[in-house]
Design an enzyme around this catalytic site. Sequence first.
Site, mmCIF file in Angstrom:
data_model
loop_
_atom_site.group_PDB
_atom_site.id
_atom_site.type_symbol
_atom_site.label_atom_id
_atom_site.label_comp_id
_atom_site.label_asym_id
_atom_site.label_seq_id
_atom_site.Cartn_x
_atom_site.Cartn_y
_atom_site.Cartn_z
ATOM 1 C CG ASP A 75 27.311 35.158 44.152
ATOM 2 O OD1 ASP A 75 27.294 36.221 44.821
ATOM 3 O OD2 ASP A 75 28.007 35.008 43.134
ATOM 4 C CG LEU A 87 26.496 40.915 29.803
ATOM 5 C CD1 LEU A 87 26.333 41.102 28.303
ATOM 6 C CD2 LEU A 87 25.184 40.400 30.399
ATOM 7 C CD GLU A 142 36.667 37.877 39.340
ATOM 8 O OE1 GLU A 142 36.537 36.963 38.497
ATOM 9 O OE2 GLU A 142 36.024 38.926 39.321
ATOM 10 C CG ASP A 146 29.713 36.033 37.717
ATOM 11 O OD1 ASP A 146 28.491 35.883 37.944
ATOM 12 O OD2 ASP A 146 30.311 37.109 37.914
HETATM 13 C C1 GLA Z 1 29.313 39.774 40.146
HETATM 14 C C2 GLA Z 1 30.007 38.669 40.933
HETATM 15 C C3 GLA Z 1 29.027 37.543 41.293
HETATM 16 C C4 GLA Z 1 27.746 38.082 41.918
HETATM 17 C C5 GLA Z 1 27.188 39.249 41.114
HETATM 18 C C6 GLA Z 1 26.047 39.928 41.788
HETATM 19 O O1 GLA Z 1 28.938 39.293 38.889
HETATM 20 O O2 GLA Z 1 31.083 38.141 40.197
HETATM 21 O O3 GLA Z 1 29.664 36.611 42.133
HETATM 22 O O4 GLA Z 1 27.952 38.432 43.253
HETATM 23 O O5 GLA Z 1 28.167 40.241 40.846
HETATM 24 O O6 GLA Z 1 24.964 39.078 41.871
#
Ligand code: GLA
Length: 385
Positions: A38, A127, A162, A174
């Site tokens: 991402d 999660l 964040e 996320d």
């Molecule tokens: C965490 C981060 C996301 C993404 C994942 C790995 O969940 O918050 O932005 O980078 O790791 O895919």
Amino acid sequence: MKSLLQKARTEFENFFHYQPQCFVRAPGRVNLIGEHTDYNDGFVFPCAIDYCTVIASSKRQDNQVRVLTVNFNENDEFSLDKPLEHSKEHGWSNYVRGVFIHIKELYPHIAGLDLVICSNVPLGAGLSSSAALEVSIATTLKKQFNLTIEPKQLAKQCQKAENKFVGCNCGIMDQFISTLGKKDHALLIDCRSLETQSVPLPKGISVVIVNSNVKHGLVSSEYNARREQCEEAAHILHVNKLRDATMDLLEKNKSKMSDVVYKRARHVITENDRTLKAADALRLNDLATMSKLMKQSHHSMKNDFEITVPAVDTLVEIIENVLNEQGGVRMTGGGFGGCVVALAPTEQVDNIRQAVEKEYESRSGLKESFYVCHAVGGAEVINAS
Ligand code: GLA
């Protein structure tokens, strides 16, 4: 969900001695494939899950924010009249404070609230319990102060909270899926344009999540280090982000970078490709291809991106043996512990559960947690009457 709502209501009444006006819900997520892509402007393929954070709230007449979290049985209070500082005492409160700051930046009229947070998203399991918290706070602010903020912007402000306030340089996945998830679907998200394609989860396929219960203290620093290595690779390759690189370009420039940076870039470039192929495979209900892609993805996270741990590799191995290419399994989330996700024929779920119960603890010394999930819609206001 009902019991979370009930709990949030009761705790609100007990703590603040009056009734809450509003309830919202924001889900956690599981990423089917597309890890650490991402923030490289690439592709991810998550779904929102039926584990969520609920917030009960009421407006106040002043600019104080009082907040209780039921999960930790801790509370915090801060004023919106002064610049907000980090809470040294309560890590969870920094997610709340960060969202207030970054929503206030766009909507300075937001004011005081009493809040109760209640969540059943497993904490620190990969999660997205943090995104569920951020998005539920932002959704509460949107409802309580009639903000016109669009869902994608809301997700971006939560990510900013964040990145800038909490200090984890995460991508958009996320917060985006917690805001915009679609019931019974996974979303292929282009993290550059933020366009999405929704793909229905085939009938007869279950989403199984198994938490290794490995807790790692270095998640944030390791995560930020991976991001820097990806940026270094993009710089050497003269591309804006690794999304713009190909394996050809990488191979031609291999000698200009360290072996570690090369491997990080190889993961991202191949993972983007796998993610696009996985969305096609799921659309066609082609579980054999999905299974191969998830296997390759895990392999790449283990060897090239180096974000898995032995207990998680063990879980994947146990489940792979049951599925025998009739379904896929891989680690999901940021890494260094957390969960694996399996897409499995529903009739195999009990076999997976039994195999994990039989082997995981004796091989790893840890006891797993087992979840069968459904894809749900993104954050919403709940009518609790
Ligand atoms: C965490 C981060 C996301 C993404 C994942 C790995 O969940 O918050 O932005 O980078 O790791 O895919």
